[in-house]
Design an enzyme around this catalytic site. Structure first.
Site, PDB file in Angstrom:
ATOM      1  N   ARG A  73       0.815  -1.214   0.000  1.00 37.78           N
ATOM      2  CA  ARG A  73       0.000   0.000   0.000  1.00 37.78           C
ATOM      3  C   ARG A  73       0.852   1.269   0.000  1.00 37.78           C
ATOM      4  O   ARG A  73       0.410   2.321  -0.472  1.00 37.78           O
ATOM      5  CB  ARG A  73      -0.961  -0.009   1.198  1.00 37.78           C
ATOM      6  CG  ARG A  73      -2.092  -1.019   1.041  1.00 37.78           C
ATOM      7  CD  ARG A  73      -3.221  -0.775   2.018  1.00 37.78           C
ATOM      8  NE  ARG A  73      -2.840  -1.000   3.392  1.00 37.78           N
ATOM      9  CZ  ARG A  73      -2.757  -2.196   3.968  1.00 37.78           C
ATOM     10  NH1 ARG A  73      -3.019  -3.292   3.261  1.00 37.78           N
ATOM     11  NH2 ARG A  73      -2.417  -2.326   5.237  1.00 37.78           N
ATOM     12  N   TYR A  77       0.056   4.457  -2.287  1.00 30.30           N
ATOM     13  CA  TYR A  77      -0.078   5.819  -1.781  1.00 30.30           C
ATOM     14  C   TYR A  77       0.859   6.774  -2.513  1.00 30.30           C
ATOM     15  O   TYR A  77       0.481   7.903  -2.846  1.00 30.30           O
ATOM     16  CB  TYR A  77       0.206   5.860  -0.282  1.00 30.30           C
ATOM     17  CG  TYR A  77      -0.730   5.008   0.552  1.00 30.30           C
ATOM     18  CD1 TYR A  77      -2.044   4.790   0.157  1.00 30.30           C
ATOM     19  CD2 TYR A  77      -0.302   4.417   1.743  1.00 30.30           C
ATOM     20  CE1 TYR A  77      -2.910   4.012   0.910  1.00 30.30           C
ATOM     21  CE2 TYR A  77      -1.156   3.636   2.504  1.00 30.30           C
ATOM     22  CZ  TYR A  77      -2.450   3.435   2.092  1.00 30.30           C
ATOM     23  OH  TYR A  77      -3.289   2.650   2.844  1.00 30.30           O
ATOM     24  N   TYR A  99     -12.915  10.288   1.621  1.00 27.94           N
ATOM     25  CA  TYR A  99     -13.982   9.779   2.483  1.00 27.94           C
ATOM     26  C   TYR A  99     -13.722  10.158   3.936  1.00 27.94           C
ATOM     27  O   TYR A  99     -12.604  10.017   4.439  1.00 27.94           O
ATOM     28  CB  TYR A  99     -13.993   8.266   2.302  1.00 27.94           C
ATOM     29  CG  TYR A  99     -14.925   7.451   3.151  1.00 27.94           C
ATOM     30  CD1 TYR A  99     -16.292   7.646   3.120  1.00 27.94           C
ATOM     31  CD2 TYR A  99     -14.429   6.423   3.947  1.00 27.94           C
ATOM     32  CE1 TYR A  99     -17.145   6.849   3.865  1.00 27.94           C
ATOM     33  CE2 TYR A  99     -15.273   5.611   4.692  1.00 27.94           C
ATOM     34  CZ  TYR A  99     -16.627   5.842   4.651  1.00 27.94           C
ATOM     35  OH  TYR A  99     -17.469   5.050   5.386  1.00 27.94           O
ATOM     36  N   HIS A 101     -12.863  12.333   7.082  1.00 29.87           N
ATOM     37  CA  HIS A 101     -11.989  13.481   7.307  1.00 29.87           C
ATOM     38  C   HIS A 101     -10.704  13.267   6.516  1.00 29.87           C
ATOM     39  O   HIS A 101     -10.092  12.201   6.621  1.00 29.87           O
ATOM     40  CB  HIS A 101     -11.673  13.616   8.802  1.00 29.87           C
ATOM     41  CG  HIS A 101     -10.991  14.895   9.165  1.00 29.87           C
ATOM     42  ND1 HIS A 101      -9.746  15.243   8.676  1.00 29.87           N
ATOM     43  CD2 HIS A 101     -11.377  15.915   9.970  1.00 29.87           C
ATOM     44  CE1 HIS A 101      -9.390  16.420   9.174  1.00 29.87           C
ATOM     45  NE2 HIS A 101     -10.376  16.851   9.949  1.00 29.87           N
ATOM     46  N   ALA A 131     -15.343   9.306  11.055  1.00 27.47           N
ATOM     47  CA  ALA A 131     -16.041   8.162  11.652  1.00 27.47           C
ATOM     48  C   ALA A 131     -16.147   8.339  13.162  1.00 27.47           C
ATOM     49  O   ALA A 131     -17.130   7.913  13.778  1.00 27.47           O
ATOM     50  CB  ALA A 131     -15.294   6.870  11.312  1.00 27.47           C
ATOM     51  N   ALA A 214     -19.871   3.150  10.664  1.00 27.94           N
ATOM     52  CA  ALA A 214     -20.743   4.260  10.280  1.00 27.94           C
ATOM     53  C   ALA A 214     -21.418   3.953   8.944  1.00 27.94           C
ATOM     54  O   ALA A 214     -20.817   3.326   8.073  1.00 27.94           O
ATOM     55  CB  ALA A 214     -19.939   5.548  10.169  1.00 27.94           C
ATOM     56  N   THR A 242     -14.613  -0.376  13.623  1.00 33.74           N
ATOM     57  CA  THR A 242     -13.868   0.243  14.721  1.00 33.74           C
ATOM     58  C   THR A 242     -14.237  -0.466  16.012  1.00 33.74           C
ATOM     59  O   THR A 242     -15.399  -0.815  16.226  1.00 33.74           O
ATOM     60  CB  THR A 242     -14.207   1.739  14.846  1.00 33.74           C
ATOM     61  OG1 THR A 242     -13.811   2.405  13.641  1.00 33.74           O
ATOM     62  CG2 THR A 242     -13.493   2.378  16.021  1.00 33.74           C
TER      63      THR A 242
END
Length: 269
Positions: A73, A77, A99, A101, A131, A214, A242
């Site tokens: 990843r 990035y 998506y 913050h 979230a 969420a 979470t």
């Protein structure tokens, strides 16, 4: 005649968690006025909504591993950042819409802003509803009552963090807890059992914990699932799950400090 050097810019905005309803007026305005909008959003509904605001919306999802491809990843990035920076260097007004913050568990925004500023261009971030903000609202919790602490789940496992069991503990990205290769998007029962054993230093195995997710759409309900800590290793988890650990102990009064302040314990209510 004005110079066109360094007229490009970058604004990283948050789209919130719930489609279209949780984005700020300022962030939406940046999207509408941008030359190019890069995005990482959870589904095609959010993508389509962004496309209704701007004619040049480009998803960054393509830089993640595709199909059976194994890809770190970190490489994904960096490629995302490079794509964003290239458009800023082309003197375009660029927005990166992320998506939730844009600065929370999102290294792409921080990396891109740092790179753009280093090149002498303007870059900033606009906040979005995270979230965590949704969690407190959906669970009806005021974290100010006891305080709270927040860790990425794998970081919590890999380093010597000591949680305060009198406050709420949030462990993010529990669905990849213990994964260190940056190539997988899931964990397993063995890794979760290691986390359970680690948490049992401060929390009883019979302690009730909460799995939270969420909603992405107005028609969805949040996932709020209560289970015992000892059962966490067998729980069904997703990339957005979470873990909330409610306090397992009551707050302890600091009598020495109260004495210095001339306050009695009774005055605290």
């Amino acid at each position: 005649m004005k110079s066109n050097i360094n007229v490009g810019s970058l604004v990283c905005v948050g789209t919130g968690l719930n489609l279209a309803g949780q984005i700020s007026v300022m962030s939406q305005s940046h999207i509408e006025q941008a030359d190019v909008v890069f995005c990482l959003v959870p589904d095609h509904f959010a993508q389509s909504w962004l496309e209704s605001l701007n004619n040049d919306v480009r998803s960054l999802q393509c830089y993640y591993a595709q199909g059976d491809e194994v890809k770190n990843r970190r490489d994904s990035y960096q490629q995302m950042v490079d794509a964003i920076v290239d458009e800023v260097r082309a003197n375009k007004k660029v927005v990166c819409a992320l998506y939730g913050h844009p600065g929370v568990f999102s290294c792409v925004s921080h990396m891109a802003i740092a790179n753009v500023r280093q090149l002498g261009f303007s870059a900033k971030m606009e906040p979005g509803i995270s979230a965590e903000a949704c969690l407190w609202a959906d669970l009806g919790i005021d974290p100010g009552n006891s305080g709270h602490q927040s860790f990425e789940a794998s970081q919590f496992m890999f380093y010597c963090h000591t949680p305060d069991p009198t406050a709420y503990l949030l462990l993010w990205q529990i669905g990849i807890a213990g994964e260190h290769t940056m190539t997988q998007f899931h964990t397993n029962a063995d890794r979760l059992q290691v986390l359970v054993e680690q948490l049992s230093q401060w929390y009883p195995l019979e302690h009730e914990v909460v799995l939270y997710e969420a909603p992405n759409l107005p028609i969805q309900e949040p996932r709020i699932e209560t289970l015992l800590l000892k059962d966490l290793s067998n729980a069904m988890l997703t990339p957005i799950t979470t873990l909330l650990m409610p306090p397992s102990k009551a707050l302890t009064i600091n009598h020495a400090v109260l004495a210095k302040l001339g306050i009695t314990a009774a005055e605290l209510g």
